[in-house]
Write an enzyme that holds these catalytic residues in place. Structure first.
Site, PDB file in Angstrom:
ATOM      1  N   ASP A  29       0.853  -1.191   0.000  1.00  0.00           N
ATOM      2  CA  ASP A  29       0.000   0.000   0.000  1.00  0.00           C
ATOM      3  C   ASP A  29       0.891   1.244   0.000  1.00  0.00           C
ATOM      4  OD1 ASP A  29      -3.222   0.536   1.022  1.00  0.00           O
ATOM      5  OD2 ASP A  29      -1.803   2.204   1.072  1.00  0.00           O
ATOM      6  N   HIS A 100     -10.185  -5.130  -3.185  1.00  0.00           N
ATOM      7  CA  HIS A 100      -8.843  -5.351  -2.625  1.00  0.00           C
ATOM      8  C   HIS A 100      -8.960  -5.787  -1.178  1.00  0.00           C
ATOM      9  CE1 HIS A 100      -9.925  -1.083  -2.344  1.00  0.00           C
ATOM     10  NE2 HIS A 100      -9.296  -1.070  -1.180  1.00  0.00           N
ATOM     11  N   HIS A 102      -7.030  -5.853   2.257  1.00  0.00           N
ATOM     12  CA  HIS A 102      -5.896  -5.272   2.986  1.00  0.00           C
ATOM     13  C   HIS A 102      -5.301  -6.343   3.892  1.00  0.00           C
ATOM     14  CE1 HIS A 102      -6.841  -0.846   2.370  1.00  0.00           C
ATOM     15  NE2 HIS A 102      -8.033  -1.354   2.138  1.00  0.00           N
TER      16      HIS A 102
HETATM   17  P1  AMP Z   1      -9.709   1.510   0.390  1.00  0.00           P
HETATM   18  O1  AMP Z   1      -9.895   2.734   1.237  1.00  0.00           O
HETATM   19  O2  AMP Z   1     -10.101   0.237   1.085  1.00  0.00           O
HETATM   20  O3  AMP Z   1     -10.365   1.659  -0.964  1.00  0.00           O
HETATM   21  O4  AMP Z   1      -8.162   1.362   0.169  1.00  0.00           O
HETATM   22  C1  AMP Z   1      -7.498   1.862  -0.944  1.00  0.00           C
HETATM   23  C2  AMP Z   1      -6.038   1.763  -0.627  1.00  0.00           C
HETATM   24  O5  AMP Z   1      -5.310   1.894  -1.821  1.00  0.00           O
HETATM   25  C3  AMP Z   1      -5.533   2.831   0.338  1.00  0.00           C
HETATM   26  O6  AMP Z   1      -4.991   2.211   1.484  1.00  0.00           O
HETATM   27  C4  AMP Z   1      -4.474   3.577  -0.485  1.00  0.00           C
HETATM   28  O7  AMP Z   1      -3.388   3.983   0.284  1.00  0.00           O
HETATM   29  C5  AMP Z   1      -4.107   2.544  -1.520  1.00  0.00           C
HETATM   30  N1  AMP Z   1      -3.579   3.047  -2.782  1.00  0.00           N
HETATM   31  C6  AMP Z   1      -4.117   4.005  -3.570  1.00  0.00           C
HETATM   32  N2  AMP Z   1      -3.367   4.191  -4.677  1.00  0.00           N
HETATM   33  C7  AMP Z   1      -2.340   3.311  -4.580  1.00  0.00           C
HETATM   34  C8  AMP Z   1      -1.212   3.012  -5.408  1.00  0.00           C
HETATM   35  N3  AMP Z   1      -0.997   3.646  -6.565  1.00  0.00           N
HETATM   36  N4  AMP Z   1      -0.352   2.055  -4.999  1.00  0.00           N
HETATM   37  C9  AMP Z   1      -0.553   1.411  -3.838  1.00  0.00           C
HETATM   38  N5  AMP Z   1      -1.593   1.637  -3.016  1.00  0.00           N
HETATM   39  C10 AMP Z   1      -2.472   2.585  -3.374  1.00  0.00           C
END
Ligand code: AMP
Length: 114
Positions: A29, A100, A102
């Site tokens: 992340d 996704h 986590h």
């Molecule tokens: P959510 O809030 O469950 O949709 O989580 C989305 C996650 O994606 C967040 O923890 C972000 O930090 C992560 N994220 C967004 N863009 C990227 C990226 N380009 N590479 C890695 N993680 C990302």
């Protein structure tokens, strides 16, 4: 609609990839909330948990859990434990509409999560 995660799958933008198989990709992340914070995603576009169909996607979900277990073991956090989270929709705190999982670990998690 495609998200930034499709670009990561297609290697159009970089990510720190820790696991890849035919159907699943996992990468760090970009804004880690724990010493280990990895996102495990299907390569097909499923926007969110409510778009999962048990009959159609059970194998894929199993592969995502297998990936989480393998990564946790490889990183040495399996014994102490970790947390797996799907955020779904606005109230769930979902920001990226590509399913996704986590994987959070490397420290003691709080409950309730807030
Ligand atoms: P959510 O809030 O469950 O949709 O989580 C989305 C996650 O994606 C967040 O923890 C972000 O930090 C992560 N994220 C967004 N863009 C990227 C990226 N380009 N590479 C890695 N993680 C990302």
């Amino acid at each position: 609609m495609s998200t930034i995660f499709s670009k990561i799958i297609n290697k159009e933008i970089p990510a720190n990839i820790v696991f890849e198989s035919d159907n699943v990709l996992a990468f760090n992340d970009i804004n880690p909330q724990a010493p280990v914070h990895i996102l495990i995603i299907p390569k097909i576009e499923i926007p969110k948990v409510t778009d999962i169909n048990g009959n159609e996607h059970s194998q894929l979900l199993g592969e995502m859990i297998d990936a989480a277990n393998k990564i946790a073991k490889d990183l040495g956090i399996s014994e102490d434990g970790f947390r797996l989270v799907f955020n779904c929709g606005e109230n769930g705190g979902q920001e990226v509409y590509h399913l996704h999982l986590h994987l959070l670990g490397g420290r003691k998690m709080n409950w309730p999560p807030g």
